[in-house]
Structure formats: C-alpha cells, structure tokens
Design an enzyme around this catalytic site. Structure first.
Site, PDB file in Angstrom:
ATOM      1  CB  SER A 101      -0.957  -0.038   1.202  1.00 12.71           C
ATOM      2  OG  SER A 101      -1.917   0.968   1.129  1.00 12.71           O
ATOM      3  CG  ASP A 240      -2.621   4.181  -1.554  1.00 12.12           C
ATOM      4  OD1 ASP A 240      -3.279   4.060  -2.608  1.00 12.12           O
ATOM      5  OD2 ASP A 240      -2.747   3.413  -0.584  1.00 12.12           O
ATOM      6  CG  ASP A 242      -2.797  -0.384  -2.465  1.00 12.27           C
ATOM      7  OD1 ASP A 242      -2.884   0.788  -2.046  1.00 12.27           O
ATOM      8  OD2 ASP A 242      -3.429  -1.331  -1.969  1.00 12.27           O
ATOM      9  CG  ASP A 244      -6.093   0.821  -0.915  1.00  7.09           C
ATOM     10  OD1 ASP A 244      -5.233   1.718  -0.767  1.00  7.09           O
ATOM     11  OD2 ASP A 244      -6.127  -0.204  -0.212  1.00  7.09           O
TER      12      ASP A 244
END
Length: 446
Positions: A101, A240, A242, A244
């Site tokens: 993440s 960010d 990833d 999400d």
C-alpha cells in the site's frame, strides 16, 4: 481463534524478514490454493503494485498455487481495487494482491479477495493459517495448476471506472494534476481522466521498483500542492502506491482529506436520493464530519479503523458509502472495496452537478483540530493500551476537555505502533494532551 499471520489487512512486513520471504510466499500460495480448492474449482487472479520485490513474490505464489492444483491468472501491476473487480468479473475463486500500500519499497505484503471481490471470510483466513503449519504437498502432475496472463486487464478496469459516471459525462475544461505515487495507478488513472475529457498533468508515473511512495502520492502531497498552484489547476488528485487511497488538493493548494471527500460524495448522493441509509466513518473520523452530516440529517456511525471494518458495517446496515480520513472511500453503489479512482470520479461528478469548486464544497465541513502521534513499541511487550498509567492519563485528558474533545489510543493493525489521537475545539489544549500522552506511551514502551 487468534490469527498467527494475518493482520487487519492481510500479511505485511519488511522484505526478507519473516514472513515476507520467498519460501513463506511459496507455502502461502500452496496453503491458499488448497483452501480455495475446498470451495470448489480453483482459479486465482494475482496482481501487484510496482515495488521490485513483487516479481519475486509473484513467482513464489504462482509456484505454490500451481502445486496445490490452482489455476493462476496474472494481471501484472494493477491497483488493488482493480484486482477485486476483475476477480468478480472472471468468476475466480479468489484474488491476491502483492502490495504494501502506502509503505516504502522495502516493505511488501499480501492481501486476499474472495470471489465476490470482498475481504476473505474469517473462516477461510483461519483455514489458510492452519494449512501453513502443515507439510507442503504437490498434486499429481496432471492436476497441476495452469498459469496464464490477462493482457487486457488495464483496459477492462479503465472502462469499469468510466462506467461509474453517466455515459454522457465530459470533464472538458477541467484542469487537474494527478499524482500516481510511482505506483499501481501509473497507467490507468491518467487514461481514465483523459478519456473523460479532462486536461491532465501527470506526476510520479515512472516506477522503477524502488521509488513507489517516495516523497510523492497521498502520503507526501507537497509536490502535488506545488504543481496545482504553478499550473493554475482546478484541483489535484493524489493516489497511494496501490490505488485504494485518494486525497485531493483544491485550487488554493489546501489538502482535502478522506473525511471531506466522503462528505462531498455523501451530500451529493443524498441530494439525488441515492444515499441508502447513512454513512460509515471510523474512530479516526473528524468530529466535524459527524456534525456536518448531522446538519443534513444523514445518519453517521463509526467503525473500528480499517477498511475491512468499514465494509463490515456497510454490509450489516445495507448502506452504500463509507470511508476513512486517510482516503479509503468505499462507494458501494459501484464496487466492493475502497477504490481511489472511483471515489475521485464521484467527487468530480458531485462538484460538476453543484457547479462548485473543491474549495467551496469542503467549507461545509468545519473540522475540529486533531493531533495524531505514532509511537513505536517493541513487539512482544505487554499491551501498552492495558497499562494502568496510560489508561489513567487518557481518562484525565478526556475529563479536562469537558465534553469538547475526545482521546483515542489504538494499535496499528499492520505495524508495531500505538496511534495517539486527541481531538477537540482548542488546538493548543489538544496538542498538549497528545504530546503528553505520546511521551507517556513512549516511556512505558521503552
């Protein structure tokens, strides 16, 4: 049963340190494949973000899944919510995301999605954990899982994102800056906004495996603020690593966080009669968000911190909208998990319908001063939150604010951190209490 490996958001840690090692990932792939096979035929999608270790772990997971007899479909670098979506559309039994993440490149982790594109049920996670402690076996050669690659994954996801707004939508005349954090959105996000007509300037979309989240994206938003001001853009969007989480910057350079974005979307849904029930926030949601929704007679409830808890609350109440101030926003009308691109599109549509800019829209949320301090503690020590000195100090701080503030101490679900948060209407008082509590936690944890 308590979990040995899974945290609140999968398995995460430093690359090369157990369990984020190639041999563990091989065993994890096998255990996951065995668990999913027990649910029936087994086809698993595997995607990743752009960090260099993703190649290593992708290969290890692929081998383990194949050894268990699970077919594997590789997606390559794709946003986490894209993997949730594609798992549903391919009718796969599960999706696996290789990502840490918003963390730096030397961390990595694994997240799982069910065939419905949601977090794995507890019983499946526990089944995987049990299998991890058993000897690894290999199915007979004729039953080994096959591996293929989905070459049009990015195009499929781009069209899905665009389908979340009316087909007649055009953002022509809208000038935006998009920060992709050198992460998983680097290809798809600019395409989505450009194909909908926006004038897009792209930042940090040249991943090299090491630069993901480095001084960019939603955790380091300064360069986006500067680009919006220099380019006289209408707003900026920060993802960010990833994809999400999303934060925004208005035309004045002010940061617009997840709480404010949640309000903009929620108000728009209410005005269109699309808000089913109310909105779910978390224990970290600003008190100002709660009060703003109260003024609109929109029910608001708080879940524990973590998008899986927001999702659980939404499912239980059959509501459609929830999120966190960090930028996880779940638009249940469109998808099954936090999706940064989908959320950003819903904000742009809300602004377009009202004829407002982002700076005007966020004025309805009068945020209370909130101070958050992270304190690291040694793993294996006694739970610092159960310490009587810390409990007493927290109670005294709450009492001192006399109903005009609140104190929240919680442990991170992914790192050995205690998060000390104090919120209230007096910023000096709030900061003083937060610093005093953080110092006490640090002393107790030393």
């Amino acid at each position: 049963m308590s979990r040995k490996y899974f945290g609140t958001d999968g398995i995460r840690g430093r690359v090369g340190q157990f369990p984020i090692t190639p041999d563990f990932m091989l065993k994890l792939g096998w255990a996951a494949g065995m668990a999913f096979r027990k649910q029936g035929n087994c086809r698993v999608l595997v995607g990743k973000d752009t960090r260099i270790s993703g190649y290593m772990f992708e290969s290890a997971l692929e081998a383990g899944l194949s050894a268990a007899g699970a077919d594997v479909m590789l997606l390559g670098p794709m946003p986490t919510p894209a993997i949730a979506y594609l798992t549903r559309t391919f009718h796969a039994e599960a999706g696996i995301v290789i990502s840490a993440s918003h963390n730096p490149h030397d961390d990595n982790g694994i997240k799982f999605f069910s065939g419905a594109g949601t977090k794995l049920p507890d019983e499946v996670e526990l089944m995987i954990e049990e299998l991890l402690d058993q000897p690894m076996s290999v199915v007979e050669s004729s039953k080994l899982g096959k591996v293929s690659r989905i070459n049009d994954a990015a195009g499929r996801y781009i069209e899905f994102c665009k389908s979340s707004v009316p087909s007649s939508t055009s953002f022509e005349g809208l000038k935006i800056v998009v920060d992709c954090a050198h992460g998983a959105t680097y290809k798809v996000a600019p395409s989505v906004f450009r194909e909908l007509g926006a004038d897009v300037t792209v930042l940090h979309a040249a991943p090299d495996g090491l630069n993901i989240n480095e001084s960019c994206g939603s955790t380091h938003i300064e360069s986006l603020q500067a680009a919006v001001l220099v380019g006289h853009a209408d707003l900026g969007i920060a993802f960010d690593g990833d994809g999400d989480r999303v934060l925004m910057v208005d035309h004045t350079g002010a940061i617009v966080d997840g709480d404010e974005l949640l309000f903009v979307i929620g108000r728009d849904m209410q005005e269109r009669g699309k808000l089913q029930g109310g909105v779910v926030g978390t224990l970290m949601s600003n008190l100002g968000l709660e009060l703003a929704f109260k003024e609109l007679d929109i029910p608001f409830v708080r879940a524990k911190v973590g998008d899986r808890y927001v999702m659980a609350e939404l499912l239980e109440r059959e509501w459609l909208l929830g999120g966190e101030n960090s930028g996880h926003v779940v638009c249940g009308s469109h998808t099954t998990t936090g999706d940064a691109i989908i959320a950003a599109l819903q904000v742009l549509m809300a602004l377009k319908r009202r004829g407002e800019n982002l700076a005007q829209a966020r004025q309805a949320v009068r945020k209370c001063p909130q101070v958050l301090i992270n304190v690291r503690f040694a793993a294996g020590k006694n739970d610092p939150l159960e310490n009587p000195l810390i409990k007493e100090a927290s109670a005294k701080a709450t009492e001192a604010m006399a109903g005009r503030g609140r104190v929240l101490l919680r442990k991170s679900g992914t790192e050995p951190l205690v998060r000390v948060m104090v919120e209230g209407d007096d910023e000096t008082q709030v900061r003083g209490h937060a610093e005093a509590l953080a110092k006490l936690v640090e002393e107790v944890c030393a």
